[in-house]
Design a protein around this motif. Structure first.
Motif, PDB file in Angstrom:
ATOM      1  N   PHE A  85       2.194   7.860   5.066  1.00 24.54           N
ATOM      2  CA  PHE A  85       1.482   7.164   6.134  1.00 24.54           C
ATOM      3  C   PHE A  85       0.699   5.971   5.621  1.00 24.54           C
ATOM      4  O   PHE A  85       0.273   5.923   4.465  1.00 24.54           O
ATOM      5  N   SER A  86       0.536   5.014   6.510  1.00 25.66           N
ATOM      6  CA  SER A  86      -0.219   3.813   6.172  1.00 25.66           C
ATOM      7  C   SER A  86      -0.873   3.287   7.438  1.00 25.66           C
ATOM      8  O   SER A  86      -0.568   3.731   8.553  1.00 25.66           O
ATOM      9  N   GLY A  87      -1.774   2.305   7.289  1.00 29.79           N
ATOM     10  CA  GLY A  87      -2.390   1.660   8.437  1.00 29.79           C
ATOM     11  C   GLY A  87      -1.449   0.631   9.027  1.00 29.79           C
ATOM     12  O   GLY A  87      -0.394   0.317   8.472  1.00 29.79           O
ATOM     13  N   TYR A  88      -1.816   0.072  10.159  1.00 24.87           N
ATOM     14  CA  TYR A  88      -0.968  -0.890  10.839  1.00 24.87           C
ATOM     15  C   TYR A  88      -0.855  -2.220  10.105  1.00 24.87           C
ATOM     16  O   TYR A  88      -0.039  -3.058  10.441  1.00 24.87           O
ATOM     17  N   GLU A  89      -1.692  -2.424   9.106  1.00 27.46           N
ATOM     18  CA  GLU A  89      -1.642  -3.682   8.367  1.00 27.46           C
ATOM     19  C   GLU A  89      -0.577  -3.674   7.282  1.00 27.46           C
ATOM     20  O   GLU A  89      -0.433  -4.622   6.533  1.00 27.46           O
ATOM     21  N   ALA A  90       0.145  -2.567   7.174  1.00 24.50           N
ATOM     22  CA  ALA A  90       1.178  -2.462   6.137  1.00 24.50           C
ATOM     23  C   ALA A  90       2.239  -3.546   6.328  1.00 24.50           C
ATOM     24  O   ALA A  90       2.559  -3.944   7.444  1.00 24.50           O
ATOM     25  N   VAL A  91       2.806  -4.019   5.209  1.00 24.93           N
ATOM     26  CA  VAL A  91       3.845  -5.036   5.271  1.00 24.93           C
ATOM     27  C   VAL A  91       5.083  -4.433   5.933  1.00 24.93           C
ATOM     28  O   VAL A  91       5.527  -3.343   5.587  1.00 24.93           O
ATOM     29  N   LYS A  92       5.625  -5.123   6.907  1.00 30.85           N
ATOM     30  CA  LYS A  92       6.792  -4.634   7.624  1.00 30.85           C
ATOM     31  C   LYS A  92       8.053  -5.109   6.917  1.00 30.85           C
ATOM     32  O   LYS A  92       8.227  -6.292   6.652  1.00 30.85           O
ATOM     33  N   ASN A  93       8.934  -4.163   6.632  1.00 25.96           N
ATOM     34  CA  ASN A  93      10.142  -4.511   5.903  1.00 25.96           C
ATOM     35  C   ASN A  93      11.193  -3.432   6.103  1.00 25.96           C
ATOM     36  O   ASN A  93      10.878  -2.303   6.474  1.00 25.96           O
TER      37      ASN A  93
END
Length: 309
Positions: A196-204
């Protein structure tokens, strides 16, 4: 007259032998063409996304013997109590018209894993599935889960996790068919490890082959490939001529070398299948898994202001 009759007898026998020879060639040629055609379709790894009517929004299709589960990263908000839902369905994921003609009974096993690889020493009973907390061992099992045939159906598993724990644990989830349902799902199971991560994670989005690494690529005629990630936009897959993308992926149309499709925020994984190119079968001879991975490239363009660039 006797010479003529002798000549007819001699050449009648030759004609029969010639006819048998031609017939043998026809049968042999037809059989060779049949086996040549079907050798392209033969897959050592049974079951694919395109023909196994057992799917999930987060979990990947794997052979029952596989224990190397793909890791999926889920973006969660920074709320005090985060939630997400894992769906398990009796159809080819993304096409509810292709539902399983047989009933499916399976067991879901969820296990908490420490992010740092250590033992789970804290009390994680605040993490729940459908309102049921994990036990002291950090495991939770739901047996006798059913997906009846007759129409597309899904079972929901709603996870609740406190925001303060989302950076400390991963969750391994396996949906494995009971003995009576193994044939119905082509001896496949659904599994993944969720982090899990926050919404600021880099999208890829990235891709990799799913087939068991206990066998080398030469033991396969076709390969299961998964593209996973997060973020809305377009994903482009490019591959070398030695591979051929299955037409199942592209609605029956043969596409060569490059394929682009769109993904939305709810999609986390897409599975494809590559065959050995029948015109260049020997090009893959001797390739190891690293060499095979290098033949396929995946790129992602994020959706901005309602448009894909």
């Amino acid at each position: 007259m006797k010479k003529i009759q002798k000549w007819i007898k001699q050449y009648r026998g030759a004609a029969v032998l010639l006819g048998l020879g031609v017939l043998t060639l026809i049968i042999h040629g037809s059989f060779a063409a049949y086996t040549s055609f079907n050798s392209v379709k033969r897959v050592v790894s049974t079951g694919t996304q395109s023909d196994t009517m057992f799917g999930s929004n987060y979990l990947s299709l794997l052979n029952l013997s596989d224990t190397n589960y793909p890791v999926k990263r889920i973006s969660l908000s920074d709320d005090r109590n985060c939630t997400f839902t894992v769906l398990v369905g009796n159809y080819v994921w993304g096409d509810e018209s292709l539902y399983n003609p047989k009933d499916i009974t399976y067991t879901v096993t969820a296990k908490l894993l420490s992010m740092d690889g250590g033992d789970l020493s804290a009390d994680y009973s605040s993490i729940k599935i459908n309102g049921t907390p994990f036990g002291d061992a950090g495991e939770l099992t739901s047996k006798n889960q059913k997906l009846p045939t007759g129409k597309a159906a899904t079972n929901e598993y709603k996870f609740e996790i406190p925001g303060i724990l989302k950076d400390k644990v991963k969750i391994q989830i396996v949906a494995e068919p009971d003995a009576s349902s193994k044939e119905a799902v082509n001896n496949q199971k659904l599994a993944a490890i969720l982090s899990f991560s926050g919404y600021e994670a880099v999208k890829n989005w990235t891709g990799h082959f799913l087939d068991s690494k206990n066998k080398n690529p030469d033991q396969y005629d076709a390969f299961n490939y998964e593209i996973s990630g997060n973020g809305s936009g377009s994903v482009t897959v490019v591959w070398e001529d030695s591979l051929q993308l299955s037409k199942w992926t592209t609605g029956g149309k043969q596409v060569n070398n490059s394929y682009t499709f769109t993904v939305d925020g709810s999609t986390t994984a897409v599975q494809l299948q590559f065959y050995r190119n029948p015109e260049k079968v020997s090009d893959l001879d001797g390739k190891d898994w690293k060499g095979l991975e290098e033949l396929v490239k995946v790129s992602f363009t994020e959706k901005v202001d309602g448009n894909n660039d």
